[in-house]
Design a protein around this motif. Structure first.
Motif, PDB file in Angstrom:
ATOM      1  N   CYS B 324       0.858  -1.141   0.075  1.00 47.95           N
ATOM      2  CA  CYS B 324      -0.086   0.117   0.009  1.00 47.95           C
ATOM      3  C   CYS B 324       0.916   1.248   0.081  1.00 47.95           C
ATOM      4  CB  CYS B 324      -0.806   0.120   1.265  1.00 47.95           C
ATOM      5  SG  CYS B 324      -2.097  -1.309   1.389  1.00 47.95           S
ATOM      6  N   GLU B 328       2.524   4.394  -4.901  1.00 44.98           N
ATOM      7  CA  GLU B 328       2.948   5.639  -5.777  1.00 44.98           C
ATOM      8  C   GLU B 328       4.230   5.358  -6.371  1.00 44.98           C
ATOM      9  OE1 GLU B 328       3.897   9.415  -3.623  1.00 44.98           O
ATOM     10  OE2 GLU B 328       3.532  10.579  -5.686  1.00 44.98           O
ATOM     11  N   GLY B 331       4.000   2.983  -9.210  1.00 37.42           N
ATOM     12  CA  GLY B 331       3.556   3.934 -10.574  1.00 37.42           C
ATOM     13  C   GLY B 331       4.514   4.506 -11.205  1.00 37.42           C
ATOM     14  N   ARG B 370      -2.441   0.833  -7.934  1.00 36.01           N
ATOM     15  CA  ARG B 370      -1.928   2.347  -8.317  1.00 36.01           C
ATOM     16  C   ARG B 370      -2.639   3.050  -9.078  1.00 36.01           C
ATOM     17  NH1 ARG B 370       0.704  -2.147  -9.061  1.00 36.01           N
ATOM     18  NH2 ARG B 370       0.050  -2.559 -11.177  1.00 36.01           N
ATOM     19  N   ASN B 371      -2.443   4.252  -9.091  1.00 36.55           N
ATOM     20  CA  ASN B 371      -3.240   5.220  -9.878  1.00 36.55           C
ATOM     21  C   ASN B 371      -2.831   5.224 -11.340  1.00 36.55           C
ATOM     22  OD1 ASN B 371      -0.592   6.662  -9.113  1.00 36.55           O
ATOM     23  ND2 ASN B 371      -1.513   8.193 -10.073  1.00 36.55           N
ATOM     24  N   GLY B 372      -3.949   5.744 -11.983  1.00 38.52           N
ATOM     25  CA  GLY B 372      -3.666   5.690 -13.566  1.00 38.52           C
ATOM     26  C   GLY B 372      -3.642   4.278 -14.285  1.00 38.52           C
ATOM     27  N   GLU B 373      -3.379   4.264 -15.366  1.00 35.96           N
ATOM     28  CA  GLU B 373      -3.309   3.073 -16.081  1.00 35.96           C
ATOM     29  C   GLU B 373      -1.934   2.637 -15.936  1.00 35.96           C
ATOM     30  OE1 GLU B 373      -5.703   1.476 -17.592  1.00 35.96           O
ATOM     31  OE2 GLU B 373      -7.340   3.017 -17.689  1.00 35.96           O
ATOM     32  N   SER B 374      -1.788   1.422 -15.271  1.00 29.27           N
ATOM     33  CA  SER B 374      -0.322   1.296 -14.581  1.00 29.27           C
ATOM     34  C   SER B 374       0.016  -0.207 -14.632  1.00 29.27           C
ATOM     35  CB  SER B 374      -0.177   1.706 -13.155  1.00 29.27           C
ATOM     36  OG  SER B 374       0.968   1.484 -12.654  1.00 29.27           O
TER      37      SER B 374
END
Ligand code: SF4
Lengths: 340, 617
Positions: B324, B328, B331, B370-374
């Protein structure tokens, strides 16, 4: 590589990348960038052996503008990236560029640990006492009562003093300089580059868009002689337009005194950047405008074993004692048995 | 049954046995289990273990919360699980007995330290009556032995100063007794005692005396009528050792670094159950291994990415909560397209959850956390020994495709041990790594140009002429410059996805065990392999039409998986989570898979899998 000729002499321009610099016109960051390029060219560093690592914020765009290797990482974590890089590649020169928000808020933990480990890296913190990139919220160095977009009635967080923190983390090189004072800025960067161990520099940097004039007392031609005191190793703490004032220790407290009238230079506090105990440096870091002139220069420069050096020494020692690692031997070590 | 001589008691030969030591977490039960494991493996049995311990280091002594156990399955054939039911239970106190008794087979052997079943012991276990005489143990073969008293006697002359120190030898006494009962040699454990305690002769003597006294008790007392013998297993020829999952990951990483000509950098922050990887890796600095115990999980991954930029084989290891925190930075590793191995030794969640218990509930986190397309490749180890090969594969994918790779292990694999047939290092495949050379003709370096696998070049600082800057802002294709162009963002997003998807062409097709097509496929992943395989084989043996496929590659899936799933009428997916692989499979292949799910901090029992399979066919 081909022919080993003498090293080419690089100019400041050779350190500029092909990227357009996109800070706001008039931003103090420009001056720091210019001096950095000049200093690196001046001391003859190799661009390919130099890495700039940054986090997030206006200052953290810095690596894009340097024609060296660079990582523009994530918010607050630049010291951690630099730690892994320097520990595994001791041959590289690593600079960390950070800001007051990046380094002291979200990344406070990493900054603290990088400094205490004393890796041979240089950390430059652009302190503008504001969040610039997110358009003007108060930062961990903003003064109490500061009115910003996120503090319409004034900030109620007590500010942090970057140098007090660096000294509290047993920093081996701790210095302060000012964006506008380019000679002093260049000299301070040069000292940092020379230092073996973590060099921490706070640069007073003007954010002319969201916090213009935060350090005008220290940069204004008319006031700076009385509001800034330049530290010199082994010299007494003297300031004022006519060098008529000094700092004396009264017990554990500094006080401003007028020279003459029975007070001589010998009565003043003498700066000792090499003092093994950080107490004096800490005391200097607590001197704040307007009660005191604010010291600039090198507060502390001492020698202490470096993490990267010790880590690599341990590897050398292990190799010496156990021999170069042998995978087949490792896998077959201890209790094994054969089935035929 | 064969009696070997007049003096010796009869020895009954059996195929397999499951033995569990349990006691207070300070009683040395883990040590006892490990010793029996090593001894049995050295003898030539196949073994599988299940250490089970509380999260608290020293929960109040004698209470149920403080019970620590170690289960070992020894067999004269190939086995894949630590056993569903226990044949012999050694319980050092009442709390241990009552919390473990339900796993014992009917008529199973119970050895207890009778001395611990006093008023105090019963009260700590919150028992009103004494299980030794209230009928609790009816139907079992019970041996109440005065372990405390007999241990004290055995170590009396060894010069141990306190009673506490003497009582610390109780586990060796219990071990000695079990060694006798299962016809084990004392040699290995005696060597261990010498190695471990040789510098403290009184402790070494005491442990040795206790061990031998326990053994002799079995031989001389009339209570025990016979011994059990589990003959050697017919394992494939080779040299073997016992290995836990965490050790195998550590050694796999050292091997992967060597095979690729990189130096290993391991950034980690202590967390259960992953810390042993750090402990193991850091022992081997003579391999050029650098370990960094970071200030937090975030620094651990960030330092590793920094080391990757510098050319190291960079790795970070943790458990779910640590992932967790690393999200970031992971990513960032995706957009930087740097090679990195991220180990997640999964444990029960959410939040702090069950730190010492196993679970498989971080699969979706690995896929999407993760944030975004990752997109990030995900692979999972299936058992302790498989951790070694899985690590080599993780690093191969990471450097071949210039991508971070998540390697999933779990608490069960991490601390469980099994025999590992040692590879011949000279036959391990090299892992190909290439760094671009300085440009010779003045062309500009393009850090985001791609090779035929869509991997970008891994240019190292120190190389003249290749100076470049990378960062978390969207990159312009080829140049890597910061770029906010809408079409470029779409393009780069597509590129990153296609690169990871393309790995499917570079991994082995999915294999199945059992019928090639038919009624039911059992699809599993991670640490449940042994139990699923055993269950499927058992059903096949009794005439059932079922097959088993075990996935190592979870992202991307093997290229033939969709076609394979289509050959079966039903797909059953057993997982120690609430249906995470099932969700992925349903999404990707529109297959209406059936789930068998539990989150009890325990691995699957073969019997529950067999029941679930039989229900479907
Ligand atoms: S917002 Fe402030 S700190 Fe940021 S670039 Fe503009 S002037 Fe400089």
């Amino acid at each position: 590589m081909s022919m080993q000729t003498e090293l080419p002499v690089l100019s400041s321009a050779d350190f500029a990348s092909d990227q357009d610099v996109r800070w706001c016109p008039g931003c103090g960051d420009y001056s720091i960038l210019a001096q950095m390029k000049k200093v690196l060219a001046g001391i003859g560093v190799e661009r390919e052996k130099t890495v700039f690592v940054s986090g997030i914020g206006c200052s953290s765009r810095f690596p894009y503008y340097m024609n060296t290797y660079g990582i523009h990482s994530i918010h607050g974590r630049a010291p951690a990236f630099a730690t892994g890089l320097k520990a595994s590649r001791p041959d590289l020169t690593v600079w960390v560029i950070t800001g007051d928000g990046d380094g002291l808020s979200i990344g406070g933990n990493h900054l603290m640990h990088a400094i205490r480990r004393n890796l041979d890296i240089n950390i430059v913190m652009f302190n503008n006492q504001i969040y610039g990139l997110t358009k003007g919220q108060y930062s961990p160095t903003s003064p109490l009562g500061k009115v910003t977009k996120s503090t319409p009635m004034g900030a109620i967080d007590n500010p942090l003093h970057p140098l007090s923190i660096a000294i509290g983390c047993e920093g081996t090189f701790v210095a302060r300089t000012i964006d506008m004072n380019i000679k002093h800025l260049a000299a301070t960067l040069r000292r940092a580059a020379d230092h073996r161990g973590t060099a921490f520099i706070e640069v007073y940097q003007n954010c002319n868009v969201f916090n213009d004039g935060a350090f005008s007392y220290a940069t204004d031609r008319n006031t700076k002689a009385d509001t800034v005191i330049e530290l010199e190793h082994g010299r007494p703490l003297i300031f004022g337009k006519n060098r008529e004032k000094g700092i004396r220790l009264n017990g554990m407290e500094p006080e401003v005194v007028e020279l003459g009238k029975g007070i001589t230079e010998d009565d003043l506090l003498f700066h000792d950047e090499k003092a093994p105990e950080p107490s004096l440096a800490y005391l200097l870091s607590r001197m704040r405008y307007p009660e005191f002139p604010e010291p600039i220069g090198v507060f502390r420069a001492v020698d202490r074993p470096r993490y990267d050096q010790m880590l690599n020494d341990q590897i050398a020692k292990a190799r010496e004692q156990q021999g170069e690692g042998d995978l087949q031997a490792l896998i077959h070590s201890g209790e094994t048995w054969s089935v035929s | 049954m064969s009696a070997t001589s007049d003096v010796r008691k009869p020895v009954v030969t059996i195929d397999e046995a499951t033995i569990r030591f349990c006691g207070d977490s300070g009683d040395g039960m883990q040590l006892a289990g490990k010793q029996l494991t090593d001894t049995s493996a050295l003898f030539g049995n196949d073994v599988a273990t299940f250490p089970d311990f509380p999260a608290e280091i020293r929960a109040p002594r004698g209470t149920k919360a403080g019970v620590s156990g170690f289960q070992i399955h020894i067999a004269s054939r190939d086995i894949h699980t630590p056993g569903d039911e226990v044949d012999a239970l050694v319980a050092m106190n009442p709390a241990a007995l009552v919390t473990n008794l339900s796993d014992l087979v009917d008529r199973g052997v119970v050895i207890v330290d009778k001395d611990a079943f006093n008023k105090k012991g019963l009260a700590l276990a919150k028992l009103q009556t004494n299980p030794l005489d209230d009928g609790t143990l009816d139907g079992y073969t019970v041996f109440p032995v005065e372990i405390t008293k007999l241990t004290r006697l055995a170590v009396e002359d060894c010069g141990l100063s306190s009673m506490k120190e003497r009582d610390r030898c109780r586990n060796f006494y219990a071990m000695g007794l079990v060694y006798w009962l299962y016809d084990r040699s004392l040699d290995q454990t005696q060597r261990y005692i010498e190695e471990k305690f040789g510098k403290r002769p009184s402790v070494a003597d005491a442990n040795r005396n206790a061990l031998i006294a326990g053994y002799n008790y079995g031989e001389t007392t009339e209570a025990f009528i016979s011994q059990y013998h589990v003959p050697q297993a017919k394992l494939p020829a080779g040299t073997y050792r016992n290995i836990t999952g965490n050790e195998a990951l550590a050694w796999g990483a050292i091997a992967a670094a060597q095979l690729s000509g990189c130096e290993l950098f391991y950034g980690s922050y202590p967390i259960t159950p992953a810390s042993d990887i750090l402990h193991e890796v850091t022992k081997h600095k003579n391999f050029g291994v650098r370990t960094f115990q970071a200030e937090d999980e975030i620094a651990a991954v960030c330092a590793s990415i920094g080391a990757a930029f510098g050319g190291a084989m960079a790795m970070t290891g943790t458990s779910g909560p640590g992932i967790c925190l690393k999200g970031e930075a992971l990513g960032l590793a995706v957009i930087l397209e740097l090679p990195l191995v991220i180990i997640n030794v999964q444990r029960g969640g959410p939040s702090t959850g069950l730190p010492t218990k196993t679970e498989q509930s971080d699969l979706l986190q690995a896929m999407f956390g993760r944030n975004g397309e990752s997109p990030m490749p995900v692979i999972a180890a299936s058992g302790p020994a498989d951790c070694f090969d899985t690590m080599l594969e993780a690093w191969r994918i990471a450097v071949t495709y210039m991508t971070p790779v998540i390697l999933l292990s779990d608490g069960y694999i991490a601390s469980g041990a099994e025999p590992w047939r040692l590879p011949d290092v000279s036959e391990l495949k090299k892992i190909f790594v290439q760094h671009p050379e300085p440009p010779t003709n003045g062309q500009t370096f393009e850090p985001y140009a791609r090779d035929e696998r869509m991997a970008r070049p891994w240019a190292l600082p120190g190389t003249p002429g290749l100076m470049h800057r990378i960062g978390g802002l969207e990159k312009q294709d080829l140049t890597g410059d910061v770029c906010y162009d809408p079409d470029n963002h779409q393009h780069m997003t597509d590129l990153r996805a296609a690169k990871v998807a393309g790995i499917a062409d570079d991994i082995p097709p999915q294999e199945v065990e059992g019928v090639e097509q038919g009624e039911l496929l059992v699809l599993s992943w991670g640490g449940t392999k042994g139990a699923c395989k055993t269950a499927v084989l058992r059903v096949i043996d009794s005439g059932g039409s079922v097959a088993h496929a075990h996935l190592r590659y979870l992202n991307p899936f093997p290229a033939n998986l969709g076609e394979l799933l289509g050959r079966y009428e039903k797909v059953l997916i057993p997982e120690l989570n609430m249906g995470q692989l099932r969700m992925l499979i349903r999404n990707e292949f529109l297959v209406d898979a059936i789930g068998l799910n539990k989150v009890k901090g325990k691995p699957f029992a073969v019997s529950e899998l067999v029941a679930a399979i039989e229900e479907q066919i």
